[in-house]
Design an enzyme around this catalytic site. Structure first.
Site, PDB file in Angstrom:
ATOM      1  N   CYS A  87      -6.084   0.229   7.422  1.00  0.00           N
ATOM      2  CA  CYS A  87      -5.938   0.664   6.026  1.00  0.00           C
ATOM      3  C   CYS A  87      -7.092   1.576   5.637  1.00  0.00           C
ATOM      4  O   CYS A  87      -8.271   1.218   5.801  1.00  0.00           O
ATOM      5  CB  CYS A  87      -5.882  -0.557   5.103  1.00  0.00           C
ATOM      6  SG  CYS A  87      -5.703  -0.140   3.354  1.00  0.00           S
ATOM      7  N   CYS A 136       0.830  -1.196   0.000  1.00  0.00           N
ATOM      8  CA  CYS A 136       0.000   0.000   0.000  1.00  0.00           C
ATOM      9  C   CYS A 136       0.872   1.257   0.000  1.00  0.00           C
ATOM     10  O   CYS A 136       2.023   1.245   0.446  1.00  0.00           O
ATOM     11  CB  CYS A 136      -0.913  -0.022   1.230  1.00  0.00           C
ATOM     12  SG  CYS A 136      -2.152   1.279   1.245  1.00  0.00           S
TER      13      CYS A 136
END
Length: 739
Positions: free
Chosen positions: A619, A557
């Protein structure tokens, strides 16, 4: 949650831990066991003959080693049996005490091995340098290849590499067309079969041996074939107490126990490097080997060890669990007792061809390139040459001594230079400065002119008290003579106490503050890095010239809290990294050009051997995918997050996921992050280059989940509990993308 043993792998928690699906056993372990069984019989008979033992003793060792050590040992893919490394020891015992007493010594040595395993000394084998382990494999591989080349040429293998090389010209001049034809045909099948489409489910060694045996029988080729005793059970010799002094007998027992233990542990560590499955529990392996030797001695068999030849063949044939080793022992028992005549149809040259290819494959160019890049090639070469020329124990010892010497040299090595720049003398001290380097240090410092201006630039990872006092004494003397000295006192104190240099982890001391001029802060950081990066400049220069050859594509990410090199303890040149919101890999054909290009470049051009997809806790992408308050319709972020929809559906269908350490249930967003990793691995397989590389065994896909708050990584599994600690190596019978 039970605590994790600090071992090579976590200890077994019972039969459930080792339970393997029958489908995997039938598809992978059964064929592999047949291949290993075909290899084990002639090897066991040959080692027994070379050791002066009854031939049946070698077969007993093969059966017991396969069944008992295979079932109880801690190395799931290691195959045990009589080993060439113990030939000299066993021959000496048989000559001195007779075979019945030798069997008794073997039984006692097995009990001692069990004691060693219970006291957990097996983990010491993990201290071995990878260069030593790979060198050991290469040395054994070369020895096997040269030995079996003699058999392929129709002759007999000698006991040493030197003897085999010396007699090779004479063997080449001998005329044995039948053996040469059988051996060459076997090698050709082994090399060609894996390249044929849709047939690699059947192991190449099994195909080669069966095909060549049938052909040789059909065409009545004149070759040497496998030879078995006519009535095996009548040749069993039960153990007896040896006659002699207690110290002499104790020494014999200790010798067998230690040599067998070391060879088994070395083999287990080496075999772990040949496959991607569960790592060995070395303490449990010692217990399993001890039990096998105790039973083997009680039945009049030879000492048992883990054997690299059979184990590497087991891995190459596609074994996935300990079932292969157990089955191979059962096949030996059944066929020797009930179908020995069938085994006697197999040409020895066919088995030699299999071993020839197996031995050569133990010398891997990828290992050589890696060790050369890390300046460990000399240790590899010395170990390999020592094992091939001197023997297993001698070669490994030579490699260990050299590796230890290099470590001590590096630990005691410091570079001290003094140069004049614009009227100021700059003293640069690099490396590890201990008392061994004080003489060179003082010599350099005393060469600086009296009264000069001096600046000391210290970049060492350790400074002992002797070196510190030497610098302090010189500094006081130089100041007393009218000179000046500028030095970073905090750097000296840190080095003296073994503390980490500030430039390595600057973010730990100064957190980002919004009010700070970030451009100025960045430039300050760059200046600090350049001023203290002297130690890595040679490595970076080599990377610039040689180009990048990363072994891994790391997809993660764009979250600022995720630092791939920190998580994996890797450095420049190790990873080819792709970062985006949500660590997404849209399926091939989704017009995600940037990700598509990165994946194809990494696999097809760079030739990476591993792709890791790393998700993480907290996240923002997974949170947005689950919440109604998502980005505006039509935005780029909204369009991108649509690629998470498949993961959302998959996550909703799964039960709760629990953290393997804390036992706490993951939040919905974190559960989605775990599921999303598996979905992205599936998406990777929609790329033809990835699918082809994985099917051929050139590429491994791994799922990773990083818990930010715990600063800990977890591996993603295909079944409950879905997450395991990163120090647990999972069996790869099925893909981790099956969540």
């Amino acid at each position: 949650m039970p605590t994790m043993s600090p071992n090579h792998s976590p200890p077994s928690s019972g039969p459930a831990r080792d339970r393997v699906p029958w489908r995997s056993v039938l598809r992978h372990d059964l064929p592999a066991s047949l291949v290993v069984f075909l290899i084990a019989i002639p090897l066991s008979l040959g080692i027994a003959a070379a050791s002066g033992a009854p031939l049946i003793a070698g077969l007993v060792a093969a059966v017991v080693g396969g069944v008992v050590a295979g079932a109880l040992g801690g190395s799931p893919l290691q195959v045990s049996g009589p080993a060439a490394g113990l030939t000299v020891v066993v021959a000496g015992l048989a000559t001195q005490y007779g075979w019945a007493a030798t069997a008794g010594i073997t039984c006692a040595a097995g009990l001692l091995q069990i004691l060693l395993g219970v006291t957990r000394v097996g983990r010491l084998a993990l201290s071995l340098s990878p260069a030593v382990v790979h060198g050991m494999l290469a040395g054994i591989g070369v020895t096997i290849a040269v030995q079996q080349l003699h058999v392929v040429l129709g002759g007999r293998a000698q006991s040493s590499l030197i003897a085999n090389l010396a007699e090779l010209p004479e063997q080449l001049l001998a005329h044995h067309p039948g053996s040469v034809l059988v051996g060459v045909l076997t090698v050709v099948i082994l090399l060609v079969w894996p390249r044929l489409p849709k047939v690699n489910l059947v192991p190449a060694p099994l195909v080669a041996v069966v095909t060549v045996t049938a052909s040789a029988a059909a065409y009545m080729v004149d070759v040497t074939r496998v030879s078995l005793p006519d009535e095996p059970l009548k040749e069993l010799i039960l153990p007896a107490l040896p006659h002699g002094g207690p110290l002499e007998i104790a020494t014999a027992i200790l010798t067998v126990a230690l040599v067998a233990s070391v060879e088994s542990l070395l083999s287990a560590v080496a075999i772990d490097k040949l496959h991607r499955g569960k790592r060995s529990n070395l303490d449990r392996e010692l217990i399993g080997q001890g039990a096998a030797n105790a039973v083997c001695g009680a039945l009049g068999g030879m000492p048992v060890t883990g054997v690299i030849v059979r184990s590497s063949t087991n891995v190459a044939a596609g074994a996935r669990s300990r079932a292969s080793a157990i089955l191979h022992g059962l096949w030996i028992a059944v066929f020797v007792l009930a179908a020995g005549a069938m085994l006697e149809l197999i040409p020895m040259a066919a088995l030699a061809g299999v071993l020839l290819v197996t031995g050569l494959r133990l010398v891997q160019l990828a290992h050589i390139r890696t060790l050369k890049r890390h300046d460990e090639l000399l240790v590899y070469v010395v170990t390999a040459a020592g094992v091939a020329v001197l023997g297993l124990a001698e070669g490994v010892l030579a490699g260990l001594v050299l590796a230890l010497g290099r470590v001590l040299y590096r630990l005691a090595r410091a570079t001290v230079t003094a140069t004049e720049e614009d009227g100021v003398w700059i003293v640069r001290i690099r490396g590890t400065l201990v008392f061994l380097g004080v003489a060179s240090l003082v010599r350099t410092l005393r060469a600086i002119p009296v009264g000069a201006k001096v600046q000391v630039d210290l970049q060492v990872n350790h400074l002992d008290h002797a070196a510190y006092e030497a610098i302090e004494d010189w500094r006081r003397g130089h100041l007393a003579r009218g000179g000046s000295v500028v030095m970073n006192r905090s750097a000296f104190r840190s080095a003296l106490h073994g503390e980490t240099h500030r430039w390595i982890i600057p973010w730990q001391q100064r957190q980002v503050v919004p009010e700070v001029d970030q451009r100025a802060a960045m430039l300050d950081g760059i200046r600090e890095f350049e001023a203290t990066a002297e130690s890595i400049r040679p490595m970076m220069a080599r990377l610039a010239v040689d180009g990048q050859r990363p072994a891994q594509l790391f997809i993660t990410c764009a979250d600022s809290r995720i630092v791939p090199n920190m998580i994996t303890t890797s450095g420049p040149g190790d990873q080819f990294c792709v970062r985006n919101v949500g660590n997404l890999v849209p399926p091939y054909g989704s017009n995600s050009n940037s990700v598509d290009a990165a994946v194809e470049y990494a696999v097809e051009v760079l030739g990476v051997t591993s792709i890791v997809v790393c998700g993480h806790s907290h996240c923002g992408a997974t949170t947005a995918a689950l919440e109604a308050a998502s980005p505006e319709s039509g935005s780029g972020l909204k369009s991108w997050l649509r690629h998470l929809e498949a993961s959302v559906r998959r996550s909703a269908a799964l039960p709760d996921i629990v953290d393997p350490v804390t036992g706490i249930k993951l939040s919905p967003a974190d559960k989605l992050a775990v599921t999303n990793v598996a979905v992205q691995l599936e998406n990777l397989r929609t790329f033809a280059c990835v699918r082809k590389a994985e099917e051929s065994g050139r590429l491994e896909l791994t799922g990773l989940y990083f818990d930010i708050s715990a600063a800990a990584a977890r591996l993603v599994l295909e079944r409950e509990p879905y997450l395991v600690r990163a120090d647990e190596e999972l069996a790869t019978a099925t893909s981790p993308a099956d969540i």
